[in-house]
Design a protein around this motif. Sequence first.
Motif, PDB file in Angstrom:
ATOM      1  N   GLU A   1      24.798   4.292 -21.198  1.00 12.41           N
ATOM      2  CA  GLU A   1      26.193   4.362 -21.625  1.00 12.41           C
ATOM      3  C   GLU A   1      26.406   5.613 -22.473  1.00 12.41           C
ATOM      4  O   GLU A   1      25.476   6.160 -23.060  1.00 12.41           O
ATOM      5  N   SER A   2      27.665   6.044 -22.567  1.00 13.38           N
ATOM      6  CA  SER A   2      27.980   7.210 -23.387  1.00 13.38           C
ATOM      7  C   SER A   2      27.736   6.885 -24.860  1.00 13.38           C
ATOM      8  O   SER A   2      27.775   5.720 -25.263  1.00 13.38           O
ATOM      9  N   PRO A   3      27.478   7.892 -25.687  1.00 20.38           N
ATOM     10  CA  PRO A   3      27.249   7.615 -27.116  1.00 20.38           C
ATOM     11  C   PRO A   3      28.436   6.928 -27.773  1.00 20.38           C
ATOM     12  O   PRO A   3      28.259   6.107 -28.675  1.00 20.38           O
ATOM     13  N   LEU A   4      29.655   7.239 -27.322  1.00 24.31           N
ATOM     14  CA  LEU A   4      30.824   6.576 -27.884  1.00 24.31           C
ATOM     15  C   LEU A   4      30.806   5.081 -27.606  1.00 24.31           C
ATOM     16  O   LEU A   4      31.165   4.272 -28.462  1.00 24.31           O
ATOM     17  N   LEU A   5      30.405   4.690 -26.398  1.00 27.00           N
ATOM     18  CA  LEU A   5      30.353   3.273 -26.064  1.00 27.00           C
ATOM     19  C   LEU A   5      29.252   2.563 -26.844  1.00 27.00           C
ATOM     20  O   LEU A   5      29.399   1.394 -27.212  1.00 27.00           O
ATOM     21  N   ARG A   6      28.157   3.257 -27.098  1.00 21.16           N
ATOM     22  CA  ARG A   6      27.094   2.644 -27.897  1.00 21.16           C
ATOM     23  C   ARG A   6      27.556   2.405 -29.337  1.00 21.16           C
ATOM     24  O   ARG A   6      27.285   1.360 -29.923  1.00 21.16           O
TER      25      ARG A   6
END
Length: 441
Positions: free
Chosen positions: A226-231
């Motif tokens: 997942e993208s860092p934003l989603l994490r």
Amino acid sequence: MLNLATYADATRAQLKTPRPRRYGTLTRIVGLTLEAKGVSAAVGSICRILKPDGEHVDAQVVGFESGTVFLMPLWQATGLSAGCRVYVHQETDTAPVGDALLGRVVDAMGQPLDNQPPIVGGRPMGLNGSTPNPMERRPIDQVLDVGVRALNALLTIGCGQRIGLIAGSGVGKSVLLGMLTKFTAADVVVIGLIGERGREVKEFIENTLGPEGLTKSVVVAAPADESPLLRIRATQLAHLYAEHFRAEGKNVLLLMDSLSRVAHAQREIGLAVGEPPTAKGYPPSVFSLLPKLIERSGTGRAGEGTITAMYTLLAEGDDLNDPIVDIARASLDGQVVLSRALADAAHYPAIDLMGSISRLMPTLADQDQQNLANSLRRLWTLYQQNQDLINVGAYEPGSNPDLDRAIEVRGEMENFLRQSMDEQVTVETAIAQLQECLGHG
């Protein structure tokens, strides 16, 4: 003369009228960062980028400079090109919360991952949550039974305490988390699986957690792809769910696996928007984010419940002086260290008593239990420190009465500290077994 009633009606009608959508333009893509002009958006708001094929990509505002807005996509940004139209989709990032979440597995956006019906109901709340006033928090004065003998007897944990679980890879961290989930006396368990391998998410839920543990749990999963934003969003979402149940007066156990992956995600974001790297390449925003997350857990106000938080920390190369481990350890109420040497010897859970501490145990346990726990820790540590001398036969019995005693009860201590993943031990049973181990029964 101004008619106040007419003025109020006109104002309400104006507020209900949807604002005309203002479009900006995507001008540049550099690595993980998108740049757009002509759109005015606050940091943290969600923008929608329209692709030429009619599809769209949502992105979050992470910064701005001289009329340019910096965005990071929430998912893969393929198909975007210069000139794509951009508009503000949500001025604040919110998520619905409610009791229907129990027993469910969701992604970072709060959508089901378990092939079950959609989650309906709930009220929207801001992802950043709210940290109680320190003077309004209730004291931590109630013991939380976690079902693990070594923790209940030697590292007693209180309802609302924040603990770090420090471990390298492959030393039984996930199994210990599963035991805590199944055996805890908490009313609700919220589990955040952040940055793990996708395979491990299903294995943890089906094998480690099991149907019994899932019944009173909410699992938020954001795998490593997942993208860092989603994490980061999944981390905030797990804390938001825990805060919701705490506000309802329930005792919540929050398990975050792992806080190190959260720091890695924030490092990607910070470096992408131009923050200067510091220790091990971590930008300053990482050292600001972690204490904020930790302070969201803990006890609530009068009439509310508690959030007992267990944050796992990945000690890279078994280095306990990692900067993320250091900053977390300074903000937490204790730590449980897992030893690779014990794990290699098939000693599970591989809890290293020499590096573990519960800072609230002196206020939670009575004096008799503290004396017993200190005696076992002292004997265990003494044996560990002299193990090489004992193994090669260099130690002469009678030289040190305390070490003689440690050698005598070594087997009993090992049996006490070991526990199978299907065995549950209450606080009362653990204390009784501790007395028996040391011959005080």
